[in-house]
Design a protein around this motif. Structure first.
Motif, PDB file in Angstrom:
ATOM      1  N   THR A   1      40.291  26.423  19.284  1.00 50.60           N
ATOM      2  CA  THR A   1      39.352  27.082  18.396  1.00 50.60           C
ATOM      3  C   THR A   1      38.093  27.514  19.144  1.00 50.60           C
ATOM      4  O   THR A   1      37.887  27.179  20.319  1.00 50.60           O
ATOM      5  N   THR A   2      37.263  28.252  18.448  1.00 50.23           N
ATOM      6  CA  THR A   2      36.043  28.747  19.058  1.00 50.23           C
ATOM      7  C   THR A   2      34.970  27.659  19.096  1.00 50.23           C
ATOM      8  O   THR A   2      34.929  26.763  18.244  1.00 50.23           O
TER       9      THR A   2
ATOM     10  N   THR B   1      43.276  35.553  20.749  1.00 50.12           N
ATOM     11  CA  THR B   1      44.395  34.915  20.057  1.00 50.12           C
ATOM     12  C   THR B   1      45.540  35.900  19.850  1.00 50.12           C
ATOM     13  O   THR B   1      46.713  35.580  20.092  1.00 50.12           O
TER      14      THR B   1
ATOM     15  N   THR C   1      31.635  33.640  14.377  1.00 51.06           N
ATOM     16  CA  THR C   1      32.794  33.777  15.271  1.00 51.06           C
ATOM     17  C   THR C   1      32.864  35.219  15.771  1.00 51.06           C
ATOM     18  O   THR C   1      32.887  36.163  14.978  1.00 51.06           O
TER      19      THR C   1
ATOM     20  N   ARG D   1      44.092  31.413  11.808  1.00 51.70           N
ATOM     21  CA  ARG D   1      43.244  32.384  12.514  1.00 51.70           C
ATOM     22  C   ARG D   1      42.208  31.683  13.382  1.00 51.70           C
ATOM     23  O   ARG D   1      41.852  32.171  14.453  1.00 51.70           O
ATOM     24  N   TRP D   2      41.699  30.542  12.915  1.00 53.32           N
ATOM     25  CA  TRP D   2      40.711  29.802  13.703  1.00 53.32           C
ATOM     26  C   TRP D   2      41.343  28.650  14.487  1.00 53.32           C
ATOM     27  O   TRP D   2      40.647  27.917  15.185  1.00 53.32           O
TER      28      TRP D   2
ATOM     29  N   ILE E   1      30.858  29.241  10.616  1.00 50.73           N
ATOM     30  CA  ILE E   1      32.103  29.572  11.324  1.00 50.73           C
ATOM     31  C   ILE E   1      32.484  31.029  11.069  1.00 50.73           C
ATOM     32  O   ILE E   1      32.815  31.787  11.995  1.00 50.73           O
ATOM     33  N   ILE E   2      32.433  31.442   9.813  1.00 54.17           N
ATOM     34  CA  ILE E   2      32.830  32.810   9.460  1.00 54.17           C
ATOM     35  C   ILE E   2      31.834  33.828   9.999  1.00 54.17           C
ATOM     36  O   ILE E   2      32.218  34.861  10.552  1.00 54.17           O
TER      37      ILE E   2
ATOM     38  N   PHE F   1      39.098  36.384  18.283  1.00 56.22           N
ATOM     39  CA  PHE F   1      40.284  36.822  17.548  1.00 56.22           C
ATOM     40  C   PHE F   1      41.182  37.684  18.426  1.00 56.22           C
ATOM     41  O   PHE F   1      42.413  37.565  18.389  1.00 56.22           O
TER      42      PHE F   1
ATOM     43  N   TYR G   1      33.791  37.030   3.140  1.00 53.90           N
ATOM     44  CA  TYR G   1      34.754  37.250   4.221  1.00 53.90           C
ATOM     45  C   TYR G   1      35.959  38.047   3.723  1.00 53.90           C
ATOM     46  O   TYR G   1      36.355  39.051   4.338  1.00 53.90           O
TER      47      TYR G   1
ATOM     48  N   LEU H   1      41.526  28.512   6.966  1.00 59.87           N
ATOM     49  CA  LEU H   1      41.031  28.682   8.341  1.00 59.87           C
ATOM     50  C   LEU H   1      42.103  28.353   9.373  1.00 59.87           C
ATOM     51  O   LEU H   1      41.979  28.720  10.541  1.00 59.87           O
TER      52      LEU H   1
ATOM     53  N   ALA I   1      32.901  27.078  15.928  1.00 62.22           N
ATOM     54  CA  ALA I   1      33.491  26.249  14.885  1.00 62.22           C
ATOM     55  C   ALA I   1      33.223  24.771  15.153  1.00 62.22           C
ATOM     56  O   ALA I   1      32.855  24.008  14.246  1.00 62.22           O
TER      57      ALA I   1
END
Length: 415
Positions: free
Chosen positions: A56-57, A311, A303, A249-250, A299-300, A308, A92, A246, A60
């Motif tokens: 994850t980032t 990934t 990021t 994608r996260w 987080i939203i 993304f 989001y 989450l 996050a």
């Protein structure tokens, strides 16, 4: 219940209403030879955190740590979710819609699995039935059984890139049908539906007077020729329940942060009795940890797009490697290259194997002899296929499929 056995040792209940992916994978793990010194390679579970190339980032992680250290989020959250969390999720999801969701449209759940259970609980009534895709995610059938919802399966058409067989949907539906489920991007097939196909789904559901449950847990994980389009785009045509999280994608499936969203600009779900019923149901549920919810807005918002894109690049690379190597093994083929999500359906040709009778036996023997795990297609409703997860590092995919090729050569039918 009908029970089959592999090597007369491991019972596998193949009744659709009792199958779970984790249950079958657990049995496969038990069948791995403990004397095999090679590392286990599991391409059966859609958990990318098992491999070091997926993580994850940092935003996050920092958001969760800061929420804990603030000492503000150690108590209970409102049962429908923290207000700021609901608002952040609404904003989001609204980015991709022709209308704006509000925080009142969003209910925070413990992962997408709980969102599935909420959706089916809200729709269940005596005599009701629900239309589910085949192949599909088995949790829907299991939840339906607990909710006494009759399941009617419509096929996904492999020859049409796993599109919904809309003629079958129309034939299956009746006055007791409450909803149809679509999963996009697709699990287990790795497909991504076009805008045009989703529009046809919406029109069909409107004609049948049923709503659409849109499972978008793999939302935005599209790397083929078609972009991800949320079903909520057609919320003015037909009421949509959007389920997501989450997790994928996260790359944080263990954080269990999901959502149940009424994507319904026409307001069917805003009727007081409907809202009250949903809220009362959430009063008996346990949602995600309060500090995880508190981290969601940051987080939203923070990021970066580069996370993304990385990934997507990794998934595209690993899916290409996976399909190329699968097609080098005579007994399995990959008829549809994945365009999204983290898994692909692979066809098993039993006529080329001497002592294997079905997909379940194939997977148990492969686990035993090669310490490689695939998910048998029976688990997702497609006998004598396999679901292979490609959310893994290239070395693991290459080694796992090299061992699978050796397995084929050992079991190949003698001509």
């Amino acid at each position: 219940m009908e029970n089959g056995a592999v090597n007369q040792q491991i019972p596998v209940d193949t009744t659709s209403a009792t199958i779970t992916i984790k249950g079958i994978l657990s049995l496969l793990l038990q069948n791995v030879d403990e004397n095999d010194n090679r590392r286990l390679i599991s391409l059966g579970m859609g958990d990318p955190t098992a491999y070091s190339c997926f993580h994850t980032t940092q935003v996050a992680q920092e958001a969760v740590v800061d929420a804990i250290q603030s000492d503000k989020f150690n108590g209970y959250a409102p049962t429908v979710g923290l207000p700021q969390t609901r608002r952040a999720i609404a904003e989001y999801l609204s980015r991709d819609l022709p209308y704006k969701l509000t925080s009142d449209d969003v209910f925070v759940t413990s992962g997408c699995t709980q969102a599935i259970d909420v959706a089916l609980a809200m729709l269940s009534r005596p005599g009701a039935n629900i239309l589910l895709p085949r192949p599909g995610f088995p949790i829907y059938e299991l939840c339906s059984a607990f909710r006494h919802l009759e399941v009617r399966n419509f096929d996904l058409l492999q020859e049409n890139a796993w599109e919904v067989d809309l003629d079958a949907v129309e034939a299956l539906a009746d006055h007791n049908t409450v909803a149809m489920v679509i999963v996009n991007p697709g699990n287990p097939c790795g497909n991504v539906y076009s805008y045009q196909h989703l529009e046809k789904i919406a029109e069909t559901a409107k004609k049948l007077r049923i709503l659409v449950i849109a499972d978008e847990v793999y939302g935005h994980l599209a790397f083929g020729g078609k972009p991800f389009v949320p079903m909520g785009v057609f919320g003015s045509t037909v009421p949509v329940l959007t389920l997501g999280s989450l997790s994928k994608r996260w790359i944080v499936p263990g954080w269990r942060l999901g959502w149940f969203v009424t994507s319904d600009p026409c307001g069917m779900f805003r009727k007081p009795k409907v809202v009250e019923r949903i809220k009362k149901y959430f009063d008996i549920l346990g949602g995600p940890a309060t500090f995880v919810q508190a981290a969601v807005p940051r987080i939203i918002e923070q990021t970066e797009e580069v996370f993304f894109k990385k990934t997507i690049y990794l998934l595209k690379q690993s899916s290409d490697i996976c399909c190329d190597l699968i097609n080098e093994i005579p007994c399995i083929t990959c008829p549809n290259k994945p365009e999204g999500s983290m898994a692909v359906m692979v066809k098993l040709d039993l006529s080329l194997l001497e002592d294997i009778t079905d997909d379940i036996e194939f997977c148990f023997k492969l686990a035993k002899e090669e310490s490689v795990i695939f998910l048998p297609g029976t688990a997702v409703g497609l006998k004598n296929w396999l679901r292979v997860t490609f959310a893994a590092d290239p070395n693991s995919i290459e080694e796992g499929l090299r061992r699978t090729k050796c397995f084929y050569q050992r079991h190949a039918r003698k001509l």
